[in-house]
Design a protein around this motif. Structure first.
Motif, PDB file in Angstrom:
ATOM      1  N   PRO A  62       0.788  -1.242   0.000  1.00 54.28           N
ATOM      2  CA  PRO A  62       0.000   0.000   0.000  1.00 54.28           C
ATOM      3  C   PRO A  62       0.813   1.281   0.000  1.00 54.28           C
ATOM      4  O   PRO A  62       0.310   2.331  -0.380  1.00 54.28           O
ATOM      5  N   ASP A  63       2.089   1.231   0.398  1.00 52.97           N
ATOM      6  CA  ASP A  63       2.891   2.454   0.480  1.00 52.97           C
ATOM      7  C   ASP A  63       3.976   2.518  -0.594  1.00 52.97           C
ATOM      8  O   ASP A  63       4.849   3.378  -0.546  1.00 52.97           O
ATOM      9  N   ALA A  64       3.892   1.620  -1.582  1.00 52.19           N
ATOM     10  CA  ALA A  64       4.967   1.545  -2.571  1.00 52.19           C
ATOM     11  C   ALA A  64       4.683   2.354  -3.830  1.00 52.19           C
ATOM     12  O   ALA A  64       5.536   2.449  -4.699  1.00 52.19           O
ATOM     13  N   ASP A  65       3.515   2.948  -3.936  1.00 53.08           N
ATOM     14  CA  ASP A  65       3.178   3.661  -5.168  1.00 53.08           C
ATOM     15  C   ASP A  65       3.354   5.162  -4.981  1.00 53.08           C
ATOM     16  O   ASP A  65       3.841   5.628  -3.960  1.00 53.08           O
ATOM     17  N   HIS A  66       2.974   5.917  -6.001  1.00 48.26           N
ATOM     18  CA  HIS A  66       3.122   7.374  -5.988  1.00 48.26           C
ATOM     19  C   HIS A  66       1.765   8.053  -6.087  1.00 48.26           C
ATOM     20  O   HIS A  66       1.632   9.126  -6.669  1.00 48.26           O
ATOM     21  N   ARG A  67       0.760   7.437  -5.497  1.00 53.25           N
ATOM     22  CA  ARG A  67      -0.604   7.924  -5.610  1.00 53.25           C
ATOM     23  C   ARG A  67      -0.855   9.138  -4.714  1.00 53.25           C
ATOM     24  O   ARG A  67      -0.254   9.281  -3.645  1.00 53.25           O
ATOM     25  N   GLU A  68      -1.776   9.998  -5.159  1.00 53.84           N
ATOM     26  CA  GLU A  68      -2.228  11.115  -4.343  1.00 53.84           C
ATOM     27  C   GLU A  68      -3.507  10.718  -3.616  1.00 53.84           C
ATOM     28  O   GLU A  68      -4.333   9.973  -4.162  1.00 53.84           O
ATOM     29  N   LYS A  69      -3.704  11.272  -2.425  1.00 53.33           N
ATOM     30  CA  LYS A  69      -4.835  10.831  -1.602  1.00 53.33           C
ATOM     31  C   LYS A  69      -6.184  11.153  -2.223  1.00 53.33           C
ATOM     32  O   LYS A  69      -7.161  10.436  -2.004  1.00 53.33           O
ATOM     33  N   LYS A  70      -6.269  12.215  -3.032  1.00 50.85           N
ATOM     34  CA  LYS A  70      -7.549  12.529  -3.664  1.00 50.85           C
ATOM     35  C   LYS A  70      -7.989  11.413  -4.604  1.00 50.85           C
ATOM     36  O   LYS A  70      -9.187  11.129  -4.735  1.00 50.85           O
ATOM     37  N   ALA A  92     -17.203  17.580   1.708  1.00 46.48           N
ATOM     38  CA  ALA A  92     -16.894  16.796   2.906  1.00 46.48           C
ATOM     39  C   ALA A  92     -15.652  15.937   2.679  1.00 46.48           C
ATOM     40  O   ALA A  92     -14.797  15.818   3.570  1.00 46.48           O
ATOM     41  N   ARG A  93     -15.526  15.354   1.512  1.00 53.32           N
ATOM     42  CA  ARG A  93     -14.372  14.495   1.214  1.00 53.32           C
ATOM     43  C   ARG A  93     -13.083  15.299   1.180  1.00 53.32           C
ATOM     44  O   ARG A  93     -12.055  14.886   1.734  1.00 53.32           O
ATOM     45  N   ALA A  94     -13.116  16.471   0.539  1.00 54.67           N
ATOM     46  CA  ALA A  94     -11.919  17.309   0.473  1.00 54.67           C
ATOM     47  C   ALA A  94     -11.467  17.736   1.859  1.00 54.67           C
ATOM     48  O   ALA A  94     -10.268  17.710   2.180  1.00 54.67           O
ATOM     49  N   LYS A  95     -12.419  18.106   2.691  1.00 53.18           N
ATOM     50  CA  LYS A  95     -12.078  18.559   4.044  1.00 53.18           C
ATOM     51  C   LYS A  95     -11.527  17.431   4.896  1.00 53.18           C
ATOM     52  O   LYS A  95     -10.526  17.597   5.611  1.00 53.18           O
ATOM     53  N   GLU A  96     -12.154  16.270   4.802  1.00 52.94           N
ATOM     54  CA  GLU A  96     -11.765  15.143   5.645  1.00 52.94           C
ATOM     55  C   GLU A  96     -10.417  14.563   5.228  1.00 52.94           C
ATOM     56  O   GLU A  96      -9.573  14.257   6.065  1.00 52.94           O
ATOM     57  N   ILE A  97     -10.207  14.422   3.931  1.00 54.70           N
ATOM     58  CA  ILE A  97      -8.993  13.764   3.444  1.00 54.70           C
ATOM     59  C   ILE A  97      -7.834  14.750   3.339  1.00 54.70           C
ATOM     60  O   ILE A  97      -6.673  14.380   3.481  1.00 54.70           O
ATOM     61  N   GLY A  98      -8.154  16.037   3.093  1.00 59.38           N
ATOM     62  CA  GLY A  98      -7.117  17.051   3.121  1.00 59.38           C
ATOM     63  C   GLY A  98      -6.595  17.465   1.770  1.00 59.38           C
ATOM     64  O   GLY A  98      -5.393  17.378   1.499  1.00 59.38           O
ATOM     65  N   TYR A  99      -7.478  17.904   0.872  1.00 60.64           N
ATOM     66  CA  TYR A  99      -7.047  18.509  -0.390  1.00 60.64           C
ATOM     67  C   TYR A  99      -7.964  19.689  -0.684  1.00 60.64           C
ATOM     68  O   TYR A  99      -8.977  19.891  -0.009  1.00 60.64           O
ATOM     69  N   GLU A 100      -7.606  20.484  -1.682  1.00 63.80           N
ATOM     70  CA  GLU A 100      -8.351  21.715  -1.944  1.00 63.80           C
ATOM     71  C   GLU A 100      -9.792  21.414  -2.351  1.00 63.80           C
ATOM     72  O   GLU A 100     -10.056  20.540  -3.175  1.00 63.80           O
ATOM     73  N   ASP A 101     -10.727  22.159  -1.764  1.00 65.27           N
ATOM     74  CA  ASP A 101     -12.134  22.044  -2.117  1.00 65.27           C
ATOM     75  C   ASP A 101     -12.302  22.437  -3.588  1.00 65.27           C
ATOM     76  O   ASP A 101     -11.966  23.552  -3.976  1.00 65.27           O
ATOM     77  N   PRO A 102     -12.825  21.532  -4.430  1.00 60.89           N
ATOM     78  CA  PRO A 102     -12.947  21.858  -5.854  1.00 60.89           C
ATOM     79  C   PRO A 102     -14.178  22.693  -6.194  1.00 60.89           C
ATOM     80  O   PRO A 102     -14.348  23.091  -7.350  1.00 60.89           O
ATOM     81  N   ILE A 103     -15.031  22.973  -5.192  1.00 62.32           N
ATOM     82  CA  ILE A 103     -16.325  23.598  -5.447  1.00 62.32           C
ATOM     83  C   ILE A 103     -16.241  25.114  -5.254  1.00 62.32           C
ATOM     84  O   ILE A 103     -15.544  25.606  -4.368  1.00 62.32           O
ATOM     85  N   ASN A 104     -16.970  25.858  -6.084  1.00 61.47           N
ATOM     86  CA  ASN A 104     -17.068  27.306  -5.902  1.00 61.47           C
ATOM     87  C   ASN A 104     -17.599  27.629  -4.499  1.00 61.47           C
ATOM     88  O   ASN A 104     -18.371  26.860  -3.930  1.00 61.47           O
ATOM     89  N   PRO A 105     -17.219  28.797  -3.951  1.00 62.35           N
ATOM     90  CA  PRO A 105     -17.522  29.074  -2.537  1.00 62.35           C
ATOM     91  C   PRO A 105     -19.002  29.217  -2.212  1.00 62.35           C
ATOM     92  O   PRO A 105     -19.408  28.962  -1.084  1.00 62.35           O
ATOM     93  N   ASP A 106     -19.835  29.663  -3.159  1.00 61.22           N
ATOM     94  CA  ASP A 106     -21.253  29.866  -2.839  1.00 61.22           C
ATOM     95  C   ASP A 106     -22.071  29.789  -4.116  1.00 61.22           C
ATOM     96  O   ASP A 106     -21.549  29.638  -5.215  1.00 61.22           O
TER      97      ASP A 106
END
Length: 597
Positions: A168-176, A448-462
């Motif tokens: 599981p730790d041998a690749d170069h994947r991003e968490k998103k 919710a996924r972006a906040k929990e996992i830790g990457y930039e929110d892809p959605i417009n603010p409002d």
């Protein structure tokens, strides 16, 4: 494109001519209002947000006396296709109260939001709507009724490769772009979109057959029908995750190289990298040998103008990938191209090929049956791959007319960049651009996924930012239609202000509804006061028509019920129009009114 050999498609070595065409931008209003509750595809009315026009004057504008104006308050026109019992059914949720409404959902809600059980039983409704100027986008809405635990297990099994499971730790994947169990049930927070979970290849074949039947039914229902498909129904989602990550990393690498040349602040299509400097930078970074880099940019392929832009850069993926190690990415730390994963099993490779084969089969069926195929948008960690595969279908099938339509979710921060890049590519390569614009279906889940996992929110603010983005993308495509008449767009919205915005632009640009370049779309059972007046005025307008057996459509209906609760709370307008029409009929002695068509 032969999807059975994805290598040949992605390594086609197509010659791209760099256009001196228009690079346009829209400056949206930055004035903020108080943030509104986001009901992205409900019927809640919002104030129109002013958007500066790309073109301030149009020589071909329709004369005022000939401009088409739609009265969305005309209940007689809006509900001409509905009998009194159908109008009452739309109100029954309010009349009976929420608790009884939910108990009676099977008896009432199904008839409101689902056309019938199969492609034969839905024909009367489709024919009736068509008689009043409203077409159909057929959408078989059966879903598995899985528990959350079952959904999570299916997602993790289908999104994690054997190599990842072993190391599981041998690749170069991003968490998103990796599967996370807490978000494995992709139905969470999603109301207006179906969700498919991978079981096995036989299940994907069955779902492809369902889509084929839907395409055939669409072709039989009308001469200009649409049918909707979802990529996650057609194969193992592991491939979509990994290919999406590859595409994003290559684009990010282009942005990095643009920054080295001092062009990071330019708009995406204006970033043209000087070829000699680009070669030097790549050699210094160690990305490929000097000979490899020279071959990438030889005169037969790229760099004839002395510069490379993002569209040229995207084609480099064609020359650096193959099906056995498709997912190659640049590693800035080592300066090497390396596979995203250590290896693929033979079965995983076969699964990739089968997914591409199914997509190609569906596109051919659509072409043969005179049906336009809409590829639905999905979550952002799948979407880059979905859009790329859709683009490859457009390259092949949109040569003479728009057969394949991609979907752009305008609640995304990158929506405008995605639209403009794809339009420019269609212009350069000479195929018909087809787009469906929506606000989006996955907002709460994505945030919710972006906040929990830790990457930039892809959605417009409002909502206001999303509204501006929608109008900005729409105006760009309308200008492309005005300029070349080779683009088509479906304005898929329940927002009346956006419909009025579109009509205003069409009038100013001299775009006639009879040209069938601009379509409108709403869900069956919602916002008839928009759909039917448009249809009777001659505009091409379509209802998304779900169908399927009652018991198997319950998951879909449950979300419709959830959405309808917000709809009944937030949209006083449609309810008041319904009562207004019922009152008019009673006063005019039309108690037993039946539609005539």
């Amino acid at each position: 494109m032969a999807y059975t050999g994805f290598l040949s498609a992605l390594r086609s070595g197509r010659k791209l001519h760099i256009s001196r065409g228009r690079c346009r931008s829209t400056v949206a209003s930055t004035k903020r209002r108080e943030e509104k509750e986001q009901q992205l595809e409900g019927c809640t009315l919002v104030e129109a947000v002013p958007v500066e026009l790309i073109s301030q004057t149009h020589k071909d504008a329709i004369a005022p006396e000939n401009q088409i104006h739609i009265d969305f308050d005309n209940t007689q026109e809006a509900y001409k296709s509905k009998g009194n019992m159908e109008l009452l059914r739309k109100q029954r949720g309010e009349l009976l109260g929420q608790r009884m409404f939910e108990r009676l959902m099977k008896m009432t809600f199904y008839g409101q939001f689902v056309a019938g059980e199969d492609h034969n039983s839905i024909k009367p409704l489709i024919e009736k709507n068509r008689a009043f100027g409203v077409g159909a986008v057929l959408d078989y809405s059966v879903e598995e009724d899985l528990t959350q635990e079952e959904a999570e297990k299916k997602e993790m099994d289908s999104c994690v490769s054997e190599a990842e499971k072993e190391s599981p730790d041998a690749d170069h994947r991003e968490k998103k772009y990796k599967a996370h169990r807490q978000f494995g049930d992709r139905r969470g927070g999603v109301i207006s979109a179906r969700t498919y979970f991978y079981a096995d290849e036989a299940k994907c074949d069955n779902q492809m057959e369902t889509f084929i039947n839907c395409i055939k039914a669409s072709g039989g229902a009308s001469a200009d029908g649409f049918s909707a498909i979802k990529m996650t129904a057609l194969g193992r989602p592991q491939f979509l995750l990994q290919f999406s990550e590859v595409l994003v990393k290559w684009r990010r690498f282009f942005n990095f190289l643009a920054a080295l040349q001092g062009k990071s602040e330019m708009m995406v299509l204006e970033q043209k990298l000087e070829l000699d400097q680009l070669k030097e930078n790549l050699i210094k970074l160690g990305v490929g040998s000097k000979d490899d880099i020279e071959n990438w940019f030889n005169g037969e392929k790229l760099g004839l103008s002395g510069t490379i832009d993002l569209l040229d850069w995207n084609s480099l993926i064609n020359d650096t990938t193959k099906i056995s190690n498709l997912l190659m990415v640049p590693n800035l730390e080592t300066g090497q191209l390396e596979p995203l994963l250590n290896r693929f099993t033979a079965e995983e490779e076969r699964q990739m090929k089968r997914m591409l084969q199914r997509v190609d089969i569906l596109a051919n069926y659509a072409l043969d049956n005179g049906v336009r195929l809409m590829v639905d948008a999905e979550q952002t960690y799948f979407q880059p791959a979905i859009s790329r595969l859709t683009l490859e279908m457009q390259r092949k099938f949109n040569r003479e007319k728009p057969v394949i339509f991609n979907t752009y979710q305008c609640y995304l921060k990158e929506a405008y960049d995605n639209v403009t890049v794809d339009v420019e590519l269609s212009r350069r390569e000479g195929w018909y651009f087809g787009a469906k614009l929506v606000r989006g279906a996955y907002m709460y889940q994505e945030r919710a996924r972006a906040k929990e996992i830790g990457y930039e929110d892809p959605i417009n603010p409002d909502y206001e930012a999303t509204n501006r983005m929608y109008h900005k993308c729409l105006e760009y495509v309308l200008e492309e239609i005005e300029h070349s008449r080779t683009a088509n767009v479906m304005v898929a919205t329940h927002n009346e202000d956006t419909v009025k915005f579109t009509l205003e632009k069409m009038n100013k640009m001299g775009l006639s509804p009879t040209e069938n370049k601009v379509y409108f779309g709403q869900l069956l059972g919602m916002c008839d006061q928009i759909s039917f007046p448009l249809g009777q005025a001659g505009f091409p307008v379509y209802k998304y028509v779900p169908y399927g057996p009652v018991n198997e459509v319950i998951p879909y209906l449950s979300r419709r019920a959830q959405e309808n609760r917000g709809f009944m709370k937030g949209s006083q307008r449609e309810r008041s129009l319904l009562w207004k029409e019922l009152t008019r009929r009673v006063l005019c002695g039309q108690i037993f009114y039946k539609p005539v068509y």
